[in-house]
Motif scaffolding. Structure first.
Motif, PDB file in Angstrom:
ATOM      1  N   MET A 179      -9.149   0.730   2.086  1.00  0.00           N
ATOM      2  CA  MET A 179      -8.238   0.888   3.217  1.00  0.00           C
ATOM      3  C   MET A 179      -7.738   2.326   3.320  1.00  0.00           C
ATOM      4  N   GLN A 180      -7.451   2.942   2.189  1.00  0.00           N
ATOM      5  CA  GLN A 180      -7.024   4.341   2.208  1.00  0.00           C
ATOM      6  C   GLN A 180      -8.126   5.241   2.771  1.00  0.00           C
ATOM      7  N   GLN A 181      -9.362   4.965   2.380  1.00  0.00           N
ATOM      8  CA  GLN A 181     -10.487   5.748   2.902  1.00  0.00           C
ATOM      9  C   GLN A 181     -10.632   5.543   4.405  1.00  0.00           C
ATOM     10  N   ARG A 182     -10.412   4.305   4.857  1.00  0.00           N
ATOM     11  CA  ARG A 182     -10.518   4.026   6.288  1.00  0.00           C
ATOM     12  C   ARG A 182      -9.396   4.725   7.065  1.00  0.00           C
ATOM     13  N   VAL A 183      -8.210   4.747   6.503  1.00  0.00           N
ATOM     14  CA  VAL A 183      -7.104   5.455   7.156  1.00  0.00           C
ATOM     15  C   VAL A 183      -7.422   6.947   7.257  1.00  0.00           C
ATOM     16  N   THR A 184      -8.050   7.508   6.234  1.00  0.00           N
ATOM     17  CA  THR A 184      -8.438   8.918   6.268  1.00  0.00           C
ATOM     18  C   THR A 184      -9.407   9.183   7.420  1.00  0.00           C
ATOM     19  N   LEU A 185     -10.377   8.294   7.607  1.00  0.00           N
ATOM     20  CA  LEU A 185     -11.306   8.436   8.729  1.00  0.00           C
ATOM     21  C   LEU A 185     -10.579   8.298  10.063  1.00  0.00           C
ATOM     22  N   HIS A 221       0.660  12.919   7.022  1.00  0.00           N
ATOM     23  CA  HIS A 221       0.001  12.915   8.319  1.00  0.00           C
ATOM     24  C   HIS A 221       0.811  12.084   9.301  1.00  0.00           C
ATOM     25  N   GLN A 222       0.715  12.445  10.586  1.00  0.00           N
ATOM     26  CA  GLN A 222       1.468  11.707  11.599  1.00  0.00           C
ATOM     27  C   GLN A 222       0.968  10.270  11.730  1.00  0.00           C
ATOM     28  N   PHE A 223      -0.328  10.066  11.526  1.00  0.00           N
ATOM     29  CA  PHE A 223      -0.879   8.717  11.634  1.00  0.00           C
ATOM     30  C   PHE A 223      -0.748   7.997  10.296  1.00  0.00           C
ATOM     31  N   ILE A 224       0.113   7.013  10.268  1.00  0.00           N
ATOM     32  CA  ILE A 224       0.265   6.126   9.123  1.00  0.00           C
ATOM     33  C   ILE A 224       0.007   4.709   9.618  1.00  0.00           C
ATOM     34  N   ALA A 225      -0.894   4.009   8.986  1.00  0.00           N
ATOM     35  CA  ALA A 225      -1.326   2.711   9.487  1.00  0.00           C
ATOM     36  C   ALA A 225      -0.267   1.644   9.259  1.00  0.00           C
ATOM     37  N   ARG A 226      -0.007   0.867  10.287  1.00  0.00           N
ATOM     38  CA  ARG A 226       0.862  -0.301  10.155  1.00  0.00           C
ATOM     39  C   ARG A 226       0.083  -1.426   9.499  1.00  0.00           C
ATOM     40  N   ALA A 227       0.777  -2.203   8.704  1.00  0.00           N
ATOM     41  CA  ALA A 227       0.124  -3.327   8.030  1.00  0.00           C
ATOM     42  C   ALA A 227      -0.554  -4.249   9.038  1.00  0.00           C
ATOM     43  N   ARG A 236      11.683  -2.111   5.962  1.00  0.00           N
ATOM     44  CA  ARG A 236      10.545  -1.280   6.307  1.00  0.00           C
ATOM     45  C   ARG A 236      10.166  -0.417   5.112  1.00  0.00           C
ATOM     46  N   MET A 237       8.890  -0.531   4.696  1.00  0.00           N
ATOM     47  CA  MET A 237       8.379   0.236   3.553  1.00  0.00           C
ATOM     48  C   MET A 237       7.357   1.243   4.051  1.00  0.00           C
ATOM     49  N   LEU A 238       7.192   2.317   3.294  1.00  0.00           N
ATOM     50  CA  LEU A 238       6.346   3.416   3.745  1.00  0.00           C
ATOM     51  C   LEU A 238       5.795   4.182   2.556  1.00  0.00           C
ATOM     52  N   ASN A 239       4.522   4.558   2.654  1.00  0.00           N
ATOM     53  CA  ASN A 239       3.979   5.526   1.710  1.00  0.00           C
ATOM     54  C   ASN A 239       3.068   6.485   2.468  1.00  0.00           C
ATOM     55  N   GLU A 240       2.222   7.190   1.777  1.00  0.00           N
ATOM     56  CA  GLU A 240       1.404   8.220   2.420  1.00  0.00           C
ATOM     57  C   GLU A 240       0.435   7.652   3.442  1.00  0.00           C
ATOM     58  N   PHE A 241      -0.006   6.395   3.230  1.00  0.00           N
ATOM     59  CA  PHE A 241      -1.040   5.813   4.079  1.00  0.00           C
ATOM     60  C   PHE A 241      -0.548   4.683   4.978  1.00  0.00           C
ATOM     61  N   PHE A 242       0.394   3.887   4.484  1.00  0.00           N
ATOM     62  CA  PHE A 242       0.727   2.632   5.146  1.00  0.00           C
ATOM     63  C   PHE A 242       2.229   2.488   5.393  1.00  0.00           C
ATOM     64  N   LEU A 262      -1.414  -8.325   4.021  1.00  0.00           N
ATOM     65  CA  LEU A 262      -0.732  -8.630   2.769  1.00  0.00           C
ATOM     66  C   LEU A 262      -1.093  -7.642   1.670  1.00  0.00           C
ATOM     67  N   GLN A 263      -2.315  -7.134   1.683  1.00  0.00           N
ATOM     68  CA  GLN A 263      -2.675  -6.097   0.719  1.00  0.00           C
ATOM     69  C   GLN A 263      -1.781  -4.869   0.899  1.00  0.00           C
ATOM     70  N   VAL A 264      -1.512  -4.501   2.145  1.00  0.00           N
ATOM     71  CA  VAL A 264      -0.619  -3.379   2.412  1.00  0.00           C
ATOM     72  C   VAL A 264       0.772  -3.667   1.877  1.00  0.00           C
ATOM     73  N   TYR A 265       1.288  -4.863   2.151  1.00  0.00           N
ATOM     74  CA  TYR A 265       2.624  -5.213   1.668  1.00  0.00           C
ATOM     75  C   TYR A 265       2.711  -5.126   0.148  1.00  0.00           C
ATOM     76  N   MET A 266       1.664  -5.589  -0.534  1.00  0.00           N
ATOM     77  CA  MET A 266       1.682  -5.544  -1.998  1.00  0.00           C
ATOM     78  C   MET A 266       1.607  -4.108  -2.508  1.00  0.00           C
ATOM     79  N   GLU A 267       0.789  -3.291  -1.870  1.00  0.00           N
ATOM     80  CA  GLU A 267       0.697  -1.884  -2.269  1.00  0.00           C
ATOM     81  C   GLU A 267       2.044  -1.191  -2.102  1.00  0.00           C
TER      82      GLU A 267
END
Length: 234
Positions: free
Chosen positions: A218-224, A3-9, A83-89, A129-134
């Motif tokens: 957080m993943q569920q919130r990004v989906t919303l 998806h175009q919207f990927i949440a920044r930490a 810079r790190m990236l996955n499907e959500f963050f 920090l949770q995003v960074y660890m994920e």
């Protein structure tokens, strides 16, 4: 498909705020954060996030890492920008090594340093920090506050600003400009110079552990947020 919207930490704290009404899925704070992403993606409009605390943090980040390294025994860790990236963050921590994940926050003044806070004073940093660890695979991380002398040019700017506020103030009617400038200089430097305090007192660490339930939330919130993004960008 990504998806175009990927949440920044750094924006996860806003996205994770809960709505006031149970009938709403996203808070107004979360919606405004998504709206900024829409404006950038659709029109290239960016938000001016410059501020004195942010400017100080950017300028002193290398010194903050060096100071934390000495006090916390990180053994001369160098600043890293990956810079790190996955499907959500997506995210870019200040310090990332095979054994250490850390983020540095340089407090703007003595009153914004968390002297007495047992818990992280800004909830958004926990989610960051949770995003960074994920993204990195680390399961522990460190949030470190440093209280460092404010850069001289910023101090001078603050002094000038204070002088211009004091000059028309009736409380200082009996003082000439030179006296007002001296008072302003003393007051501002007291708020922004900390070398007289032992450095060990000016570094405070919070440990944050990986929480799979938080990641799922957080993943569920990004989906919303993506659903709202798709409606808003049309």
């Amino acid at each position: 498909m990504t998806h175009q919207f990927i949440a920044r930490a750094s924006q996860m704290g806003d996205l994770m705020t809960n709505p006031r009404s149970k009938s709403e899925f996203l808070s107004e704070t979360a919606k405004k954060s998504v709206q900024k992403s829409v404006l950038f993606d659709k029109y290239g409009i960016t938000d001016d996030i410059s501020s004195k605390p942010i400017d100080k943090g950017i300028q002193l980040e290398p010194e903050g890492i060096e100071t934390a390294s000495k006090v916390l025994g990180w053994f001369d860790v160098e600043p890293t920008k990956k810079r790190m990236l996955n499907e959500f963050f997506t995210g870019e921590p200040d310090v990332l090594t095979p054994t250490l994940l850390a983020d540095i926050k340089c407090s703007f003044s003595g009153m914004t340093f968390p002297w007495f806070a047992d818990e992280i004073p800004t909830a958004g940093y926990f989610f960051q920090l949770q995003v960074y660890m994920e993204l990195s695979g680390h399961r522990t991380s460190e949030l470190v506050y440093c209280l460092l002398d404010t850069p001289e040019q910023m101090v001078l700017d603050e002094i000038n600003r204070k002088v211009w506020k004091m000059l028309p103030d009736p409380r200082y009617a009996n003082f000439n400009q030179t006296e007002i400038e001296l008072m302003a200089d003393e007051d501002v430097r007291r708020m922004h110079n900390f070398s007289h305090i032992p450095i060990e007192k000016r570094v405070k660490k919070y440990r944050v552990d990986y929480d799979a339930d938080v990641i799922q939330a957080m993943q569920q919130r990004v989906t919303l947020c993506r659903e709202y993004y798709d409606l808003t960008i049309k």
